[in-house]
Design a protein around this motif. Structure first.
Motif, PDB file in Angstrom:
ATOM      1  N   GLU A  21      -7.376  17.245 -31.407  1.00  0.00           N
ATOM      2  CA  GLU A  21      -7.290  16.570 -30.114  1.00  0.00           C
ATOM      3  C   GLU A  21      -7.077  17.514 -28.935  1.00  0.00           C
ATOM      4  O   GLU A  21      -7.521  17.236 -27.829  1.00  0.00           O
ATOM      5  CB  GLU A  21      -6.146  15.547 -30.144  1.00  0.00           C
ATOM      6  CG  GLU A  21      -6.472  14.318 -30.982  1.00  0.00           C
ATOM      7  CD  GLU A  21      -5.214  13.600 -31.447  1.00  0.00           C
ATOM      8  OE1 GLU A  21      -4.133  13.857 -30.889  1.00  0.00           O
ATOM      9  OE2 GLU A  21      -5.317  12.788 -32.403  1.00  0.00           O
ATOM     10  N   GLY A  22      -6.364  18.603 -29.169  1.00  0.00           N
ATOM     11  CA  GLY A  22      -6.024  19.470 -28.048  1.00  0.00           C
ATOM     12  C   GLY A  22      -6.930  20.676 -27.917  1.00  0.00           C
ATOM     13  O   GLY A  22      -7.758  20.940 -28.777  1.00  0.00           O
ATOM     14  N   GLN A  23      -6.736  21.407 -26.841  1.00  0.00           N
ATOM     15  CA  GLN A  23      -7.542  22.604 -26.675  1.00  0.00           C
ATOM     16  C   GLN A  23      -6.717  23.861 -26.901  1.00  0.00           C
ATOM     17  O   GLN A  23      -6.986  24.660 -27.775  1.00  0.00           O
ATOM     18  CB  GLN A  23      -8.208  22.658 -25.305  1.00  0.00           C
ATOM     19  CG  GLN A  23      -7.505  21.900 -24.206  1.00  0.00           C
ATOM     20  CD  GLN A  23      -7.764  20.408 -24.336  1.00  0.00           C
ATOM     21  OE1 GLN A  23      -8.796  19.999 -24.835  1.00  0.00           O
ATOM     22  NE2 GLN A  23      -6.808  19.590 -23.904  1.00  0.00           N
ATOM     23  N   SER A  24      -5.687  24.022 -26.071  1.00  0.00           N
ATOM     24  CA  SER A  24      -4.869  25.203 -26.252  1.00  0.00           C
ATOM     25  C   SER A  24      -3.732  24.829 -27.172  1.00  0.00           C
ATOM     26  O   SER A  24      -2.853  24.054 -26.815  1.00  0.00           O
ATOM     27  CB  SER A  24      -4.358  25.669 -24.884  1.00  0.00           C
ATOM     28  OG  SER A  24      -2.998  25.388 -24.724  1.00  0.00           O
ATOM     29  N   ASN A  25      -3.782  25.321 -28.358  1.00  0.00           N
ATOM     30  CA  ASN A  25      -2.832  24.886 -29.369  1.00  0.00           C
ATOM     31  C   ASN A  25      -1.873  25.987 -29.801  1.00  0.00           C
ATOM     32  O   ASN A  25      -2.118  26.675 -30.772  1.00  0.00           O
ATOM     33  CB  ASN A  25      -3.585  24.385 -30.591  1.00  0.00           C
ATOM     34  CG  ASN A  25      -4.405  23.143 -30.298  1.00  0.00           C
ATOM     35  OD1 ASN A  25      -3.886  22.142 -29.832  1.00  0.00           O
ATOM     36  ND2 ASN A  25      -5.696  23.222 -30.552  1.00  0.00           N
ATOM     37  N   THR A  26      -0.811  26.120 -29.068  1.00  0.00           N
ATOM     38  CA  THR A  26       0.234  27.009 -29.543  1.00  0.00           C
ATOM     39  C   THR A  26       1.152  26.171 -30.419  1.00  0.00           C
ATOM     40  O   THR A  26       1.083  24.956 -30.416  1.00  0.00           O
ATOM     41  CB  THR A  26       1.056  27.580 -28.378  1.00  0.00           C
ATOM     42  OG1 THR A  26       1.752  26.507 -27.739  1.00  0.00           O
ATOM     43  CG2 THR A  26       0.155  28.260 -27.365  1.00  0.00           C
ATOM     44  N   VAL A  27       1.997  26.850 -31.145  1.00  0.00           N
ATOM     45  CA  VAL A  27       2.922  26.132 -32.012  1.00  0.00           C
ATOM     46  C   VAL A  27       3.727  25.142 -31.189  1.00  0.00           C
ATOM     47  O   VAL A  27       3.866  23.971 -31.538  1.00  0.00           O
ATOM     48  CB  VAL A  27       3.878  27.116 -32.708  1.00  0.00           C
ATOM     49  CG1 VAL A  27       4.886  26.352 -33.544  1.00  0.00           C
ATOM     50  CG2 VAL A  27       3.103  28.090 -33.556  1.00  0.00           C
ATOM     51  N   ARG A  28       4.219  25.623 -30.070  1.00  0.00           N
ATOM     52  CA  ARG A  28       5.056  24.765 -29.241  1.00  0.00           C
ATOM     53  C   ARG A  28       4.307  23.532 -28.761  1.00  0.00           C
ATOM     54  O   ARG A  28       4.819  22.420 -28.767  1.00  0.00           O
ATOM     55  CB  ARG A  28       5.591  25.553 -28.035  1.00  0.00           C
ATOM     56  CG  ARG A  28       6.581  24.788 -27.198  1.00  0.00           C
ATOM     57  CD  ARG A  28       7.470  25.701 -26.396  1.00  0.00           C
ATOM     58  NE  ARG A  28       8.231  26.579 -27.271  1.00  0.00           N
ATOM     59  CZ  ARG A  28       9.378  26.227 -27.855  1.00  0.00           C
ATOM     60  NH1 ARG A  28       9.862  25.015 -27.670  1.00  0.00           N
ATOM     61  NH2 ARG A  28      10.018  27.070 -28.620  1.00  0.00           N
ATOM     62  N   HIS A  35       5.717  15.353 -31.196  1.00  0.00           N
ATOM     63  CA  HIS A  35       6.868  14.599 -30.720  1.00  0.00           C
ATOM     64  C   HIS A  35       6.412  13.401 -29.909  1.00  0.00           C
ATOM     65  O   HIS A  35       6.933  12.299 -30.037  1.00  0.00           O
ATOM     66  CB  HIS A  35       7.771  15.500 -29.876  1.00  0.00           C
ATOM     67  CG  HIS A  35       8.568  16.463 -30.682  1.00  0.00           C
ATOM     68  ND1 HIS A  35       9.453  17.363 -30.136  1.00  0.00           N
ATOM     69  CD2 HIS A  35       8.602  16.671 -32.017  1.00  0.00           C
ATOM     70  CE1 HIS A  35      10.017  18.081 -31.098  1.00  0.00           C
ATOM     71  NE2 HIS A  35       9.500  17.688 -32.242  1.00  0.00           N
ATOM     72  N   ALA A  36       5.412  13.635 -29.069  1.00  0.00           N
ATOM     73  CA  ALA A  36       4.894  12.547 -28.248  1.00  0.00           C
ATOM     74  C   ALA A  36       4.385  11.405 -29.118  1.00  0.00           C
ATOM     75  O   ALA A  36       4.427  10.238 -28.740  1.00  0.00           O
ATOM     76  CB  ALA A  36       3.781  13.080 -27.351  1.00  0.00           C
ATOM     77  N   VAL A  41       9.573  16.791 -35.544  1.00  0.00           N
ATOM     78  CA  VAL A  41       9.632  17.920 -36.466  1.00  0.00           C
ATOM     79  C   VAL A  41      10.112  19.157 -35.728  1.00  0.00           C
ATOM     80  O   VAL A  41       9.876  19.313 -34.532  1.00  0.00           O
ATOM     81  CB  VAL A  41       8.256  18.239 -37.071  1.00  0.00           C
ATOM     82  CG1 VAL A  41       8.004  17.433 -38.310  1.00  0.00           C
ATOM     83  CG2 VAL A  41       7.164  18.026 -36.050  1.00  0.00           C
ATOM     84  N   ALA A  42      10.762  20.009 -36.456  1.00  0.00           N
ATOM     85  CA  ALA A  42      11.278  21.234 -35.863  1.00  0.00           C
ATOM     86  C   ALA A  42      10.151  22.226 -35.614  1.00  0.00           C
ATOM     87  O   ALA A  42       9.110  22.180 -36.274  1.00  0.00           O
ATOM     88  CB  ALA A  42      12.319  21.853 -36.780  1.00  0.00           C
ATOM     89  N   TYR A  43      10.394  23.084 -34.676  1.00  0.00           N
ATOM     90  CA  TYR A  43       9.430  24.115 -34.328  1.00  0.00           C
ATOM     91  C   TYR A  43       8.958  24.882 -35.563  1.00  0.00           C
ATOM     92  O   TYR A  43       7.758  25.045 -35.802  1.00  0.00           O
ATOM     93  CB  TYR A  43      10.088  25.076 -33.339  1.00  0.00           C
ATOM     94  CG  TYR A  43       9.172  26.156 -32.832  1.00  0.00           C
ATOM     95  CD1 TYR A  43       8.469  25.999 -31.643  1.00  0.00           C
ATOM     96  CD2 TYR A  43       9.015  27.328 -33.547  1.00  0.00           C
ATOM     97  CE1 TYR A  43       7.631  26.995 -31.174  1.00  0.00           C
ATOM     98  CE2 TYR A  43       8.168  28.318 -33.094  1.00  0.00           C
ATOM     99  CZ  TYR A  43       7.483  28.157 -31.914  1.00  0.00           C
ATOM    100  OH  TYR A  43       6.641  29.138 -31.469  1.00  0.00           O
ATOM    101  N   THR A  44       9.897  25.314 -36.342  1.00  0.00           N
ATOM    102  CA  THR A  44       9.526  26.125 -37.503  1.00  0.00           C
ATOM    103  C   THR A  44       8.752  25.333 -38.544  1.00  0.00           C
ATOM    104  O   THR A  44       7.952  25.884 -39.287  1.00  0.00           O
ATOM    105  CB  THR A  44      10.769  26.740 -38.161  1.00  0.00           C
ATOM    106  OG1 THR A  44      11.767  25.743 -38.297  1.00  0.00           O
ATOM    107  CG2 THR A  44      11.283  27.885 -37.327  1.00  0.00           C
ATOM    108  N   THR A  45       8.997  24.051 -38.558  1.00  0.00           N
ATOM    109  CA  THR A  45       8.249  23.215 -39.491  1.00  0.00           C
ATOM    110  C   THR A  45       6.776  23.210 -39.106  1.00  0.00           C
ATOM    111  O   THR A  45       5.893  23.366 -39.955  1.00  0.00           O
ATOM    112  CB  THR A  45       8.792  21.778 -39.473  1.00  0.00           C
ATOM    113  OG1 THR A  45      10.184  21.804 -39.769  1.00  0.00           O
ATOM    114  CG2 THR A  45       8.071  20.913 -40.467  1.00  0.00           C
ATOM    115  N   VAL A  46       6.543  23.063 -37.824  1.00  0.00           N
ATOM    116  CA  VAL A  46       5.165  23.084 -37.353  1.00  0.00           C
ATOM    117  C   VAL A  46       4.530  24.428 -37.673  1.00  0.00           C
ATOM    118  O   VAL A  46       3.390  24.508 -38.149  1.00  0.00           O
ATOM    119  CB  VAL A  46       5.111  22.830 -35.837  1.00  0.00           C
ATOM    120  CG1 VAL A  46       3.682  22.898 -35.342  1.00  0.00           C
ATOM    121  CG2 VAL A  46       5.726  21.487 -35.501  1.00  0.00           C
TER     122      VAL A  46
END
Lengths: 133, 133
Positions: A21-28, A35-36, A41-46
């Motif tokens: 769905e997204g374009q710029s996909n950083t972990v964050r 989350h939206a 989920v936690a950052y590290t989980t992602v």
DNA sequence: GCGATCATACTACAAATGTCGTAGAAAACT
DNA sequence: AGTTTTCTACGACATTTGTAGTATGATCGC
């Protein structure tokens, strides 16, 4: 020993869907997008999922500035098709037609949807008609 | 924590499929039927799956003479419908029509199959036509 | 320049899953 | 009756999956 089916697990798929769905996909960003969607989920989980997805060949990552940017390597259509196929194998011994029939029988559709089916079917029929190589 | 989806696991489904096919289903017979299908599992493994299936409410068992006889509690159609629904939820946010379309697009069908689709669609259309309650 | 941030690499771990082994009761055979 | 065969009940265990913490290095803001 664990499972044997398609390697893509449910949680991984969830993440992959966000990537599609997204374009710029950083972990964050992926995390925030999850989350939206109500998926806490936690950052590290992602990060874990993205790494696993990369190892499995579903995504690719390039370092863009500070963080890595992930992007899908396989199209949504491809993955979905493969999942559908897997289910057909599992439930109908690979026969997809019965699956389509069962699906149409067990669910309810609007007239518009039914019309869409009809149109596609007509097209399939025409396309496949001369196909006998 | 493990998975969250539909409780029926892959291996359990495999066993349940065998139950749907046979009539007198003792552990041993189920095992043999699985072996015939190329699925080599130990007797106790089959027993484990049958027990888990029973706990989950998918099968019921009655003692017939020496051994227990297992039989499905849920119909094949029901379980399959639920699986298809789960996949629709997962891949198409619950929209089954797009799933049908995608399935028809990504697979190949014979003319007979296409005809069957058409017939079913006509019927759906007719059935649902007066349905506006 | 230094502390506060942000990113990634590893490690960890509980729950679920797939697979059996063993123990003990019942039945069958001889 | 004694032995062999069958069952079921339990427990065990390696892997996989979902989830996250920690350590460590780079970056930013001031």
């Amino acid at each position: 020993m664990g499972r044997r089916g398609s390697d893509l697990t449910d949680a991984e798929l969830e993440v992959l869907k966000v990537l599609w769905e997204g374009q710029s996909n950083t972990v964050r960003e992926v995390m925030e997008r999850l989350h939206a969607k109500g998926r806490k989920v936690a950052y590290t989980t992602v990060l874990t999922f993205l790494s696993r997805l990369e190892q499995k060949g579903y995504v690719r990552s390039d370092k863009a500035g500070l963080a890595y940017v992930y992007r899908p390597k396989q199209s949504r259509e491809r993955v979905i098709a493969s999942r559908l196929r897997a289910l057909a194998d599992q439930l109908f011994d690979g026969a997809t037609a019965p699956m389509v029939l069962q699906l149409m029988k067990s669910e309810r559709f609007t007239h518009e949807e039914i019309e869409a089916f009809r149109r596609l079917i007509d097209e399939l029929d025409r396309t496949g008609a001369e196909d006998g190589a």
